[in-house]
Design an enzyme around this catalytic site. Structure first.
Site, mmCIF file in Angstrom:
data_model
loop_
_atom_site.group_PDB
_atom_site.id
_atom_site.type_symbol
_atom_site.label_atom_id
_atom_site.label_comp_id
_atom_site.label_asym_id
_atom_site.label_seq_id
_atom_site.Cartn_x
_atom_site.Cartn_y
_atom_site.Cartn_z
ATOM 1 N N LYS A 174 0.836 -1.203 0.000
ATOM 2 C CA LYS A 174 0.000 0.000 0.000
ATOM 3 C C LYS A 174 0.876 1.260 0.000
ATOM 4 C CE LYS A 174 -3.059 3.111 0.697
ATOM 5 N NZ LYS A 174 -3.930 3.577 -0.375
ATOM 6 N N CYS A 230 -2.624 11.271 0.982
ATOM 7 C CA CYS A 230 -2.004 9.959 0.731
ATOM 8 C C CYS A 230 -0.573 10.086 0.200
ATOM 9 C CB CYS A 230 -2.859 9.163 -0.253
ATOM 10 S SG CYS A 230 -4.419 8.631 0.465
#
Ligand code: NAD
Length: 422
Positions: A202, A256
């Protein structure tokens, strides 16, 4: 299954909506009473296409409800924030609180899943030890896994279904049961792996993009010095079948890409040199744009009026989290010689929502195209020129057509381009 989802934000709520409309009974838990009250009336407080309709159907059908407290369930899914601290390390206090919150309701045979983006080792070591201390052996008494999201805001419900996913279990059995659970609505491939591998996966997805943007930003700064157009270099280099240079810009924002690489750096700072350098390069872009603004307005005496178009972290969204444009505006203010006016109808930042573009351009010395919102594509450049004091624009996104801007009588300057004419 009975599923309890902790944290009903951009990730937790759509996930709750999906499970509750695909054969499961879901209890959503949040510490924000507004979220709970809205959900129990079939409403949502975040903007996401089709989400409210789906939540409303599930609430009416009796498969979804919200509460401030968890309850016994077969599976618990943690979707709370993992913000970054000032020292660039992950703040895992929300994850810890969520884990402690479910312990009184946990039973042998339950599944616990972490969805929050977290530093490598969080599932196995951090959560594992919290549950061990509470008397549950992870992998034996409870299944424990990490199952990250890669959805795009604005398309969350579609991507939750269609994207492939990786599930990282602390043992094979944990990964297998979690894969089975997500198969209720995921149509994309679900790959199983070990927990820390999935966490690293991720983080590396966003780190890959950050590093490549940093490379493009470095290219842009090199090209300015070497009197070359970086955008042409990128266009032609990308004709190579195995090259995919990214686009430069005034920095990297969002919660992010601008954050996740630090979660790797905090674990191995000595080794993560390229990742750290990329973060620093991208964080340095507002300073670089400030330098361009200084050079373009150095001939003006007294206060210089700079009109900034766009303040969000990317085009056509209402999200300013980690936006490099806010950093740029702060730096301009610190200089004390600029008067900044901001236009952005997507967000209200220092009156940006109500400011009219042509009014705001009055007596400006420079317009900086900071975010390429669609509405800035076809603007009346001749009208801008009439309004301005010194007709110059700095395009940080290669968004405008140089010929059109110049035909309107404005001087066109481009980030990453060291010359003004072909
Ligand atoms: N939004 C995205 O596009 C996206 C994509 C991938 C991963 N993620 C990750 O998913 C996680 C959640 O992100 P988000 O965007 O949904 O955050 P968010 O801020 O939208 O939602 C988090 C929710 O958790 C609630 N909360 C906080 N502590 C709680 C607690 N102890 N118990 C119950 N509720 C609690 C908050 O009130 C909030 O409603 C983060 O780690 C984020 O990095 C987000």
């Amino acid at each position: 299954m009975n599923i309890c989802i902790i944290g009903l934000g951009y990730i937790g709520l759509p996930t709750a909506a999906m499970f509750s409309t695909h054969g499961h009974k879901v209890l959503g838990v949040d510490i924000n009473k507004k979220v709970i009250d809205a959900l129990n009336q079939g409403k949502v407080i975040i903007e996401e296409p089709y989400l409210e309709e789906m939540v409303n159907d599930a609430v009416k059908g009796g498969t979804l409800k919200a509460s401030e407290k968890p309850d016994e369930a077969d599976a618990f899914i943690i979707c709370v924030p993992t913000p970054i601290r000032a020292d660039k390390t992950a703040d895992l206090s929300y994850v810890e609180n969520a884990a402690r919150m479910i312990i009184p309701y946990l039973k042998k045979g339950n599944i616990v899943i972490l969805e929050s983006t977290s530093p490598p080792g969080t599932t196995r070591d951090f959560l594992g030890s919290i549950f061990s201390h509470a008397g549950f052996i992870p992998g034996e008494d409870i299944y424990l896994a990490y199952c990250p999201e890669r959805v795009l805001p604005g398309r969350i419900l579609i991507e939750l279904k269609e994207n492939s996913r990786v599930v990282g279990g602390i043992n094979e059995e944990s990964a297998r049961v979690v894969k089975e659970l997500y198969k209720s609505f995921v149509e994309g491939e679900i790959y199983t792996s070990e927990a820390t591998t999935a966490e690293m996966c991720k983080l590396m997805e966003n780190t890959y993009r950050d590093v490549n943007i940093a490379l493009a930003n470095e290219l842009a700064m090199l090209c300015e010095k070497m009197r070359v157009n970086a955008w042409d270099v990128i266009k032609f280099a990308n004709k190579h079948p195995r090259v995919n240079l990214h686009m430069p810009g005034p920095g990297v924002g969002g919660h992010c890409i601008a954050v996740d690489p630090w979660f790797i750096v905090e674990k191995q700072p000595e080794i993560a040199k390229i990742i750290t350098l990329a973060r620093d390069t991208n964080d340095g872009m507002p300073q670089h744009v400030l330098g361009r603004i200084e050079a373009l307005t150095s001939h003006i005496e007294g206060k210089k009026k700079i009109l900034i178009l766009g303040v969000t972290y990317k085009p056509d969204v209402d999200d300013m989290r980690e936006s490099p444009i806010i950093e740029l505006i702060g730096q301009l203010k610190k200089e004390g010689v600029y008067n900044t006016v901001i236009v952005d109808k997507h967000v209200d930042y220092e009156g940006s929502k109500d400011n009219d573009l042509y009014e705001a351009a009055k007596n400006a010395h420079l317009i900086v195209l900071a975010v390429n919102h669609s509405e800035y594509k076809n603007i009346d450049f001749a009208r801008l020129k009439e309004a301005m004091n010194s007709p110059k624009v700095l395009d940080t996104r290669n968004f405008w057509d140089r010929d059109i801007v110049e035909q309107a009588g404005l001087e066109y300057h481009l980030l990453g381009c060291g010359r003004n004419q072909f």
